[in-house]
Design a protein around this motif. Structure first.
Motif, PDB file in Angstrom:
ATOM      1  N   GLY A 124       0.925  -1.338   0.020  1.00  0.00           N
ATOM      2  CA  GLY A 124      -0.022  -0.052  -0.158  1.00  0.00           C
ATOM      3  C   GLY A 124       0.700   1.331   0.024  1.00  0.00           C
ATOM      4  O   GLY A 124       2.038   1.310   0.685  1.00  0.00           O
ATOM      5  N   ALA A 125       0.503   2.271  -0.713  1.00  0.00           N
ATOM      6  CA  ALA A 125       1.241   3.582  -0.570  1.00  0.00           C
ATOM      7  C   ALA A 125       1.581   4.100   0.603  1.00  0.00           C
ATOM      8  O   ALA A 125       2.532   4.940   0.291  1.00  0.00           O
ATOM      9  CB  ALA A 125       0.400   4.370  -1.664  1.00  0.00           C
ATOM     10  N   ALA A 126       1.028   3.750   1.597  1.00  0.00           N
ATOM     11  CA  ALA A 126       1.233   4.365   2.737  1.00  0.00           C
ATOM     12  C   ALA A 126       2.696   4.037   3.477  1.00  0.00           C
ATOM     13  O   ALA A 126       3.201   4.669   4.214  1.00  0.00           O
ATOM     14  CB  ALA A 126       0.383   3.790   3.843  1.00  0.00           C
ATOM     15  N   SER A 127       3.303   3.054   2.374  1.00  0.00           N
ATOM     16  CA  SER A 127       4.680   2.616   2.861  1.00  0.00           C
ATOM     17  C   SER A 127       5.591   3.909   2.625  1.00  0.00           C
ATOM     18  O   SER A 127       6.834   3.865   3.171  1.00  0.00           O
ATOM     19  CB  SER A 127       5.031   1.576   1.954  1.00  0.00           C
ATOM     20  OG  SER A 127       4.881   1.704   0.526  1.00  0.00           O
ATOM     21  N   ALA A 128       5.449   4.497   1.521  1.00  0.00           N
ATOM     22  CA  ALA A 128       6.066   5.559   1.011  1.00  0.00           C
ATOM     23  C   ALA A 128       5.551   6.923   1.410  1.00  0.00           C
ATOM     24  O   ALA A 128       6.683   7.857   1.584  1.00  0.00           O
ATOM     25  CB  ALA A 128       6.086   5.518  -0.580  1.00  0.00           C
ATOM     26  N   ARG A 129       4.437   7.012   1.718  1.00  0.00           N
ATOM     27  CA  ARG A 129       3.971   8.241   2.351  1.00  0.00           C
ATOM     28  C   ARG A 129       2.707   8.063   3.554  1.00  0.00           C
ATOM     29  O   ARG A 129       1.633   7.751   3.332  1.00  0.00           O
ATOM     30  CB  ARG A 129       3.281   9.130   1.260  1.00  0.00           C
ATOM     31  CG  ARG A 129       2.566  10.328   1.887  1.00  0.00           C
ATOM     32  CD  ARG A 129       1.795  11.296   0.979  1.00  0.00           C
ATOM     33  NE  ARG A 129       1.179  12.437   1.271  1.00  0.00           N
ATOM     34  CZ  ARG A 129       0.382  13.157   0.757  1.00  0.00           C
ATOM     35  NH1 ARG A 129       0.049  12.873  -0.593  1.00  0.00           N
ATOM     36  NH2 ARG A 129      -0.307  14.002   1.237  1.00  0.00           N
ATOM     37  N   PRO A 165      -0.760   0.006  -4.203  1.00  0.00           N
ATOM     38  CA  PRO A 165      -1.693   1.016  -4.288  1.00  0.00           C
ATOM     39  C   PRO A 165      -2.063   2.244  -3.360  1.00  0.00           C
ATOM     40  O   PRO A 165      -1.928   2.027  -2.251  1.00  0.00           O
ATOM     41  CB  PRO A 165      -3.124   0.342  -4.896  1.00  0.00           C
ATOM     42  CG  PRO A 165      -3.082  -0.897  -3.908  1.00  0.00           C
ATOM     43  CD  PRO A 165      -1.583  -1.184  -3.766  1.00  0.00           C
ATOM     44  N   GLY A 166      -2.899   3.389  -3.759  1.00  0.00           N
ATOM     45  CA  GLY A 166      -3.466   4.136  -2.853  1.00  0.00           C
ATOM     46  C   GLY A 166      -4.829   3.621  -2.500  1.00  0.00           C
ATOM     47  O   GLY A 166      -5.261   2.567  -2.627  1.00  0.00           O
ATOM     48  N   THR A 167      -5.726   4.706  -2.209  1.00  0.00           N
ATOM     49  CA  THR A 167      -6.827   4.539  -1.886  1.00  0.00           C
ATOM     50  C   THR A 167      -7.762   4.310  -3.232  1.00  0.00           C
ATOM     51  O   THR A 167      -7.947   4.682  -4.286  1.00  0.00           O
ATOM     52  CB  THR A 167      -7.695   5.824  -1.181  1.00  0.00           C
ATOM     53  OG1 THR A 167      -7.016   6.144  -0.034  1.00  0.00           O
ATOM     54  CG2 THR A 167      -9.083   5.566  -1.051  1.00  0.00           C
ATOM     55  N   VAL A 168      -8.670   3.205  -2.850  1.00  0.00           N
ATOM     56  CA  VAL A 168      -9.304   2.296  -4.078  1.00  0.00           C
ATOM     57  C   VAL A 168     -10.999   2.268  -3.749  1.00  0.00           C
ATOM     58  O   VAL A 168     -11.249   1.973  -2.865  1.00  0.00           O
ATOM     59  CB  VAL A 168      -8.920   1.154  -4.229  1.00  0.00           C
ATOM     60  CG1 VAL A 168      -9.753   0.447  -5.359  1.00  0.00           C
ATOM     61  CG2 VAL A 168      -7.421   0.842  -4.407  1.00  0.00           C
ATOM     62  N   ASP A 169     -11.503   2.989  -4.797  1.00  0.00           N
ATOM     63  CA  ASP A 169     -13.133   3.007  -4.625  1.00  0.00           C
ATOM     64  C   ASP A 169     -13.592   1.875  -5.050  1.00  0.00           C
ATOM     65  O   ASP A 169     -13.742   1.504  -6.054  1.00  0.00           O
ATOM     66  CB  ASP A 169     -13.601   4.100  -5.531  1.00  0.00           C
ATOM     67  CG  ASP A 169     -15.188   4.451  -5.268  1.00  0.00           C
ATOM     68  OD1 ASP A 169     -15.562   3.507  -4.469  1.00  0.00           O
ATOM     69  OD2 ASP A 169     -15.537   5.287  -5.827  1.00  0.00           O
ATOM     70  N   GLY A 170     -13.781   0.888  -3.849  1.00  0.00           N
ATOM     71  CA  GLY A 170     -14.159  -0.730  -4.218  1.00  0.00           C
ATOM     72  C   GLY A 170     -14.778  -1.415  -3.118  1.00  0.00           C
ATOM     73  O   GLY A 170     -15.358  -0.652  -2.198  1.00  0.00           O
ATOM     74  N   LEU A 193      -2.120  13.832  -7.162  1.00  0.00           N
ATOM     75  CA  LEU A 193      -2.354  14.372  -8.440  1.00  0.00           C
ATOM     76  C   LEU A 193      -3.447  14.288  -9.256  1.00  0.00           C
ATOM     77  O   LEU A 193      -3.742  15.157 -10.004  1.00  0.00           O
ATOM     78  CB  LEU A 193      -0.901  14.079  -9.398  1.00  0.00           C
ATOM     79  CG  LEU A 193       0.466  14.276  -8.521  1.00  0.00           C
ATOM     80  CD1 LEU A 193       1.617  13.932  -9.348  1.00  0.00           C
ATOM     81  CD2 LEU A 193       0.493  15.848  -8.264  1.00  0.00           C
ATOM     82  N   LEU A 194      -4.037  13.198  -9.183  1.00  0.00           N
ATOM     83  CA  LEU A 194      -5.137  13.099 -10.352  1.00  0.00           C
ATOM     84  C   LEU A 194      -6.515  13.205  -9.687  1.00  0.00           C
ATOM     85  O   LEU A 194      -7.448  13.148 -10.503  1.00  0.00           O
ATOM     86  CB  LEU A 194      -4.855  11.708 -10.791  1.00  0.00           C
ATOM     87  CG  LEU A 194      -3.765  11.238 -11.694  1.00  0.00           C
ATOM     88  CD1 LEU A 194      -4.024   9.715 -12.125  1.00  0.00           C
ATOM     89  CD2 LEU A 194      -3.394  11.970 -12.732  1.00  0.00           C
ATOM     90  N   GLY A 195      -6.592  13.555  -8.469  1.00  0.00           N
ATOM     91  CA  GLY A 195      -7.695  14.153  -7.754  1.00  0.00           C
ATOM     92  C   GLY A 195      -8.776  13.025  -7.605  1.00  0.00           C
ATOM     93  O   GLY A 195     -10.051  13.688  -7.463  1.00  0.00           O
ATOM     94  N   ARG A 196      -8.585  11.847  -7.482  1.00  0.00           N
ATOM     95  CA  ARG A 196      -9.499  11.031  -7.150  1.00  0.00           C
ATOM     96  C   ARG A 196      -8.918   9.418  -6.645  1.00  0.00           C
ATOM     97  O   ARG A 196      -7.777   9.214  -6.919  1.00  0.00           O
ATOM     98  CB  ARG A 196     -10.521  10.446  -8.589  1.00  0.00           C
ATOM     99  CG  ARG A 196      -9.640   9.921  -9.599  1.00  0.00           C
ATOM    100  CD  ARG A 196     -10.156   9.595 -10.981  1.00  0.00           C
ATOM    101  NE  ARG A 196      -9.450   9.073 -11.942  1.00  0.00           N
ATOM    102  CZ  ARG A 196      -9.288   7.678 -11.967  1.00  0.00           C
ATOM    103  NH1 ARG A 196      -9.436   6.919 -11.072  1.00  0.00           N
ATOM    104  NH2 ARG A 196      -8.209   7.389 -12.997  1.00  0.00           N
ATOM    105  N   PRO A 197      -9.639   8.670  -6.185  1.00  0.00           N
ATOM    106  CA  PRO A 197      -9.158   7.336  -5.921  1.00  0.00           C
ATOM    107  C   PRO A 197      -9.248   6.657  -6.946  1.00  0.00           C
ATOM    108  O   PRO A 197      -9.765   6.892  -8.038  1.00  0.00           O
ATOM    109  CB  PRO A 197     -10.600   6.802  -4.887  1.00  0.00           C
ATOM    110  CG  PRO A 197     -11.226   8.141  -4.469  1.00  0.00           C
ATOM    111  CD  PRO A 197     -11.119   8.990  -5.528  1.00  0.00           C
ATOM    112  N   ALA A 198      -8.544   5.397  -7.049  1.00  0.00           N
ATOM    113  CA  ALA A 198      -8.435   4.369  -8.140  1.00  0.00           C
ATOM    114  C   ALA A 198      -9.661   3.736  -8.222  1.00  0.00           C
ATOM    115  O   ALA A 198     -10.410   3.421  -7.282  1.00  0.00           O
ATOM    116  CB  ALA A 198      -7.331   3.653  -7.921  1.00  0.00           C
TER     117      ALA A 198
END
Length: 230
Positions: A124-129, A165-170, A193-198
């Protein structure tokens, strides 16, 4: 979510397309009965591959098998929060459910992996941020990425990579209260940067890419919409 995907079947030489890469191959998915894992399964089946799905919930496995027309989910829960507020057991829960499950799954599969096989772990992207105050969860995801690099060295020429991954809408967020989901998604829109969840399918696409790219190993792929760059 704990998830590991393993591509186990040998194939011929050459440089086929992604669809041809998965034709007549077997992909084992832990956490494949719902969410991202199920989307990966759909992509594999559509490309002519066979999926073997593992999990705890018999009804969910049966539903996924029916949906796929083939063989589905390892559900695991963990607690996150500030270090000063979590008990030792709560702090260990991400490792118990997310790290150790994947740690044990790949070695069990190793004897069945072809030399050109592939394993994809889920971080999960929390590893880097780091997200909020959840250092144990951050450490768990970083450990999975380290595990992927270590396994890539040990199991070579089998390829081992990690999806972060980051936050996922699922599926995962659909089971949480509306207020929590709305707050999390709004925050992610501000912080990426893209302004939305995956979407789950976007993450599944990344998994299949790592299954089929024959020259990528020991890498972590961040399909996070630029979250780690903000």
């Amino acid at each position: 979510m704990s998830q590991v995907g393993v591509d186990t079947t040998a194939k011929g030489s050459g440089a086929p397309s992604d669809a041809e890469d998965l034709r007549s191959r077997t992909v084992v998915l832990i956490g494949g009965g719902s969410g991202i894992g199920l989307r990966v399964a759909h992509r594999v089946v559509a490309a002519g591959g066979r999926v073997v799905l593992g999990g705890r919930t018999a009804s969910r496995l049966a539903a996924a098998a029916t949906e796929l027309g083939d063989a589905a989910s390892w559900q695991a829960s963990y607690e996150v929060g500030p270090m000063r507020e979590l008990s030792d057991a709560a702090a260990a829960s991400p490792f118990e459910s997310k790290f150790w499950g994947q740690y044990h799954a790949v070695p069990l599969a190793a004897p069945k992996l072809a030399e050109d096989g592939s394993a994809v772990l889920m971080s999960g992207a929390a590893s880097a941020r780091p997200a909020g105050l959840a250092p144990a969860y951050v450490a768990c995801n970083a450990a999975i990425e380290g595990l992927g690099r270590g396994l890539a060295v040990e199991l070579a020429p089998v390829r081992v990579n990690v999806i972060s991954p980051g936050t996922v809408d699922g599926h995962l967020w659909s089971n949480r209260p509306d207020t929590a989901r709305t707050a999390a998604f709004d925050q992610y829109r501000r912080e990426t940067l893209l302004g939305r969840p995956a979407t789950e399918d976007e993450i599944a696409h990344s998994v299949v890419y790592l299954f089929t790219n024959t020259f990528t190993t020991g890498s972590t792929l961040y399909p996070d919409g630029g979250y780690t760059l903000r």
